[in-house]
Design a protein around this motif. Structure first.
Motif, PDB file in Angstrom:
ATOM      1  N   LEU A  33       0.838  -1.202   0.000  1.00 33.87           N
ATOM      2  CA  LEU A  33       0.000   0.000   0.000  1.00 33.87           C
ATOM      3  C   LEU A  33       0.869   1.245   0.000  1.00 33.87           C
ATOM      4  O   LEU A  33       1.732   1.419   0.850  1.00 33.87           O
ATOM      5  N   ARG A  34       0.672   2.118  -0.934  1.00 34.59           N
ATOM      6  CA  ARG A  34       1.551   3.281  -1.096  1.00 34.59           C
ATOM      7  C   ARG A  34       1.003   4.488  -0.363  1.00 34.59           C
ATOM      8  O   ARG A  34      -0.196   4.704  -0.266  1.00 34.59           O
ATOM      9  N   SER A  35       1.943   5.327   0.093  1.00 37.75           N
ATOM     10  CA  SER A  35       1.548   6.537   0.805  1.00 37.75           C
ATOM     11  C   SER A  35       0.715   7.462  -0.062  1.00 37.75           C
ATOM     12  O   SER A  35      -0.189   8.131   0.424  1.00 37.75           O
ATOM     13  N   ASP A  36       0.998   7.507  -1.386  1.00 35.29           N
ATOM     14  CA  ASP A  36       0.231   8.433  -2.215  1.00 35.29           C
ATOM     15  C   ASP A  36      -1.211   7.968  -2.367  1.00 35.29           C
ATOM     16  O   ASP A  36      -2.117   8.783  -2.537  1.00 35.29           O
ATOM     17  N   THR A  37      -1.466   6.663  -2.285  1.00 37.95           N
ATOM     18  CA  THR A  37      -2.841   6.173  -2.312  1.00 37.95           C
ATOM     19  C   THR A  37      -3.589   6.641  -1.078  1.00 37.95           C
ATOM     20  O   THR A  37      -4.730   7.108  -1.152  1.00 37.95           O
ATOM     21  N   LEU A  38      -2.952   6.519   0.070  1.00 39.36           N
ATOM     22  CA  LEU A  38      -3.546   7.014   1.305  1.00 39.36           C
ATOM     23  C   LEU A  38      -3.750   8.518   1.237  1.00 39.36           C
ATOM     24  O   LEU A  38      -4.788   9.045   1.656  1.00 39.36           O
ATOM     25  N   LEU A  39      -2.769   9.217   0.705  1.00 40.41           N
ATOM     26  CA  LEU A  39      -2.858  10.672   0.587  1.00 40.41           C
ATOM     27  C   LEU A  39      -4.069  11.074  -0.236  1.00 40.41           C
ATOM     28  O   LEU A  39      -4.892  11.898   0.187  1.00 40.41           O
ATOM     29  N   LEU A  40      -4.200  10.508  -1.431  1.00 37.78           N
ATOM     30  CA  LEU A  40      -5.281  10.913  -2.323  1.00 37.78           C
ATOM     31  C   LEU A  40      -6.645  10.537  -1.760  1.00 37.78           C
ATOM     32  O   LEU A  40      -7.611  11.299  -1.889  1.00 37.78           O
ATOM     33  N   SER A  41      -6.739   9.403  -1.118  1.00 36.03           N
ATOM     34  CA  SER A  41      -8.006   9.008  -0.506  1.00 36.03           C
ATOM     35  C   SER A  41      -8.385   9.959   0.621  1.00 36.03           C
ATOM     36  O   SER A  41      -9.547  10.357   0.765  1.00 36.03           O
ATOM     37  N   CYS A  42      -7.389  10.334   1.403  1.00 34.84           N
ATOM     38  CA  CYS A  42      -7.630  11.259   2.513  1.00 34.84           C
ATOM     39  C   CYS A  42      -8.058  12.627   2.000  1.00 34.84           C
ATOM     40  O   CYS A  42      -8.998  13.242   2.514  1.00 34.84           O
ATOM     41  N   LEU A  43      -7.369  13.125   0.983  1.00 38.30           N
ATOM     42  CA  LEU A  43      -7.718  14.434   0.430  1.00 38.30           C
ATOM     43  C   LEU A  43      -9.119  14.421  -0.175  1.00 38.30           C
ATOM     44  O   LEU A  43      -9.897  15.361  -0.018  1.00 38.30           O
ATOM     45  N   GLN A  44      -9.457  13.326  -0.871  1.00 39.78           N
ATOM     46  CA  GLN A  44     -10.794  13.203  -1.438  1.00 39.78           C
ATOM     47  C   GLN A  44     -11.848  13.220  -0.334  1.00 39.78           C
ATOM     48  O   GLN A  44     -12.914  13.837  -0.464  1.00 39.78           O
ATOM     49  N   SER A  45     -11.549  12.553   0.747  1.00 38.67           N
ATOM     50  CA  SER A  45     -12.488  12.498   1.866  1.00 38.67           C
ATOM     51  C   SER A  45     -12.683  13.863   2.517  1.00 38.67           C
ATOM     52  O   SER A  45     -13.753  14.166   3.040  1.00 38.67           O
ATOM     53  N   SER A  46     -11.660  14.680   2.495  1.00 41.35           N
ATOM     54  CA  SER A  46     -11.703  15.964   3.198  1.00 41.35           C
ATOM     55  C   SER A  46     -12.560  16.993   2.498  1.00 41.35           C
ATOM     56  O   SER A  46     -12.999  17.971   3.106  1.00 41.35           O
ATOM     57  N   GLY A  47     -12.787  16.812   1.197  1.00 44.34           N
ATOM     58  CA  GLY A  47     -13.556  17.797   0.457  1.00 44.34           C
ATOM     59  C   GLY A  47     -12.736  18.972  -0.045  1.00 44.34           C
ATOM     60  O   GLY A  47     -13.273  19.885  -0.666  1.00 44.34           O
ATOM     61  N   ILE A  48     -11.425  18.968   0.186  1.00 45.49           N
ATOM     62  CA  ILE A  48     -10.570  20.041  -0.306  1.00 45.49           C
ATOM     63  C   ILE A  48     -10.366  19.868  -1.809  1.00 45.49           C
ATOM     64  O   ILE A  48     -10.136  18.750  -2.286  1.00 45.49           O
ATOM     65  N   SER A  49     -10.454  20.941  -2.559  1.00 41.29           N
ATOM     66  CA  SER A  49     -10.231  20.881  -3.998  1.00 41.29           C
ATOM     67  C   SER A  49      -8.846  20.324  -4.283  1.00 41.29           C
ATOM     68  O   SER A  49      -7.837  20.863  -3.829  1.00 41.29           O
ATOM     69  N   THR A  50      -8.807  19.224  -5.027  1.00 33.99           N
ATOM     70  CA  THR A  50      -7.559  18.499  -5.258  1.00 33.99           C
ATOM     71  C   THR A  50      -7.380  18.203  -6.740  1.00 33.99           C
ATOM     72  O   THR A  50      -8.306  17.742  -7.411  1.00 33.99           O
ATOM     73  N   VAL A  51      -6.184  18.463  -7.239  1.00 34.12           N
ATOM     74  CA  VAL A  51      -5.814  18.140  -8.614  1.00 34.12           C
ATOM     75  C   VAL A  51      -4.778  17.026  -8.555  1.00 34.12           C
ATOM     76  O   VAL A  51      -3.760  17.147  -7.850  1.00 34.12           O
TER      77      VAL A  51
END
Length: 516
Positions: A33-51
């Motif tokens: 499991l990669r840190s960037d997968t966790l990162l992107l899932s967390c950011l998506q969950s937060s509702g912050i605009s993410t590119v």
């Protein structure tokens, strides 16, 4: 199942989220499991605009101002509040913690450090943090998504206030204040970091802190000179000044041989040490003449005062030069028009046109007040420009900015008052070379041209010459020993100690970050 810490999403400032996002995010957990997968899932969950790299706007959003660099961030987020920034930082700490985090204010870092200076960085773009409030005591609270042009307009519109800062309207105040923040009014009012009274900052564990002389004073010391290594500043509280009603914008231009050019720089150097009042912002500019053996150089700047006082001030410098200037322009402006004139694009309002880009390499050399250039070093500089400066396939300039001298607040401020370590600097050379059309690729010999220009000075100074560099003009080609010494001097070990307290795992890191 992976459970995200509920504290990530409990800030009242966050936009409403589905109950699902406050509890569990479900996906398989494997050893890979990669840190960037966790990162992107967390950011998506937060509702912050993410590119993300899969987003249609990613290619545009990940462009560096300096197109010599291309980096691929892990993601770019666009928070709307300090609390959003804190959540994004916490998201980056999930997993193995190998995802570096970098703030992008205006994006003008010479080394593209706002993109992390490397692939795989979480870029926190602060462009939505735009609030500016001028207080009754004439301080101002400025969020770090603001550009310098917009700061100047807002301050003046609220009581005709002003502060010292750089001339480019598109530079972001976040990074500008964090590494120094020199402007033509700085000898009278200080670097931007000298005008800061407090800062709101998100540190590596996602905590939001206030930093000032009385609160988290060690962090406040470090932020004023090395902020990108310690946290993400979301707001500064700064002192402002009454905008001067009269401002003289001037230029005196010469086209001369290297011998006379050497005399002009010698006059600039002597005048800078002992005769320039703090109201004078003075630069010596050198640009290509495209004629072998001819140097084109100018005295340029702003004087905050009357025309009569300016003429008295500048006369000793102009009369010390053996030849008369070929052209001269001395014009009186009110405060905002003077900034528009020096900004060079006809406006300070950055909403009226898109920011530009460049493809360039730059170096900085800070000349100490007590160890100025020798005649041989000055002559070597102009001999080089009179030959190699004509044949290079770059568009270049050399700018010597007066920092110190008699009465300068920059040099009168005690050395240990902030992390900024170049208080003894009299003037700073900026050596800058672009591709001819400002677009990639950068010429193959461009870096050698500028490095040899730089060494034309350093190789003709004593071997123990203790020169510095201005941290805001980042040079990624410097070795660790070089940038640590030239940017921070004896402050570097102190910064390391403070770093171990606020950023112990190196979450905020880039190629020239403070290291534990």
């Amino acid at each position: 199942m992976m459970v995200f810490p509920q504290s990530l999403f409990t800030s009242p400032a966050l936009r409403p989220l589905s109950l699902t996002f406050f509890t569990l995010i479900a996906y398989p957990v494997t050893a890979a499991l990669r840190s960037d997968t966790l990162l992107l899932s967390c950011l998506q969950s937060s509702g912050i605009s993410t590119v993300t790299p899969n987003s249609s706007s990613f290619a545009q959003d990940s462009l560096a101002f300096n197109r010599r660099f291309e980096y691929t961030p892990a993601a770019i987020v666009f928070p709307h509040s300090t609390e959003d920034v804190a959540v994004a930082v916490k998201c980056a700490t999930l997993g193995d913690g190998n995802i570096p985090v970098s703030a992008r204010s205006g994006g003008h870092s010479y080394g593209a450090f706002g993109l992390g200076g490397q692939d795989g960085t979480l870029v926190i773009d602060l462009s939505n943090l735009k609030n500016i409030t001028v207080n009754q005591d004439h301080t101002a609270n400025i969020q770090t998504g603001n550009r310098l042009g917009d700061v100047a307009l807002a301050l003046f519109a609220n009581g005709e206030r002003a502060m010292a800062h750089g001339t480019c309207p598109y530079v972001g105040i976040g990074g500008h204040a964090g590494c120094g923040g020199f402007g033509l009014a700085s000898r009278a009012w200080g670097l931007v970091l000298d005008q800061v009274e407090s800062a709101e900052v998100v540190i590596a564990n996602g905590t939001i802190l206030q930093a000032s002389e009385s609160t988290n004073s060690d962090l406040f010391w470090a932020l004023r000179g090395a902020s990108p290594s310690f946290g993400i500043v979301t707001e500064y509280k700064v002192r402002t000044q009454s905008a001067p009603p009269s401002n003289i914008v001037f230029s005196y231009t010469y086209s001369v041989d290297p011998s006379v050019a050497s005399e002009i720089l010698t006059s600039f150097q002597s005048f800078s040490q002992y005769s320039a009042p703090s109201e004078l912002g003075l630069q010596l500019s050198v640009i290509p003449s495209r004629q072998p053996g001819i140097i084109t150089l100018s005295f340029i700047g702003i004087y905050m005062g009357s025309l009569a006082a300016f003429n008295t001030t500048i006369s000793p410098l102009i009369s010390s030069v053996a030849v008369s200037p070929q052209t001269m322009n001395v014009t009186q402006f009110e405060w905002i028009p003077s900034l528009v004139r020096k900004g060079g694009i006809g406006t300070l309002d950055t909403s009226l046109r898109l920011d530009s880009s460049d493809t360039f390499f730059a170096k900085s050399l800070m000349v100490p007040h007590d160890a100025v250039l020798t005649p041989s070093a000055i002559r070597a500089l102009f001999d080089y420009l009179g030959t190699e400066g004509v044949t290079t396939d770059t568009k270049w300039f050399v700018l010597a900015d007066l920092f110190g001298g008699k009465g300068s607040i920059i040099s009168d401020t005690p050395h240990n008052s902030t992390a900024y370590a170049q208080r003894n600097g009299l003037y700073n050379f900026q050596f800058y070379a672009s591709s001819l059309d400002l677009q990639p690729p950068f010429p193959d010999d461009g870096i050698d041209f500028l490095n040899n220009l730089y060494s034309s000075i350093t190789s003709n100074m004593p071997s123990n010459w203790s020169f510095g560099a201005y941290p805001c003009y980042a040079d990624p080609t410097l070795s660790d020993m070089q940038w640590q010494t030239q940017y921070y001097g004896d402050h570097y070990p102190i910064l390391q100690s403070i770093h171990s307290k606020y950023n112990p795992l190196g979450l905020f890191r880039y190629p020239q970050a403070i290291a534990a």
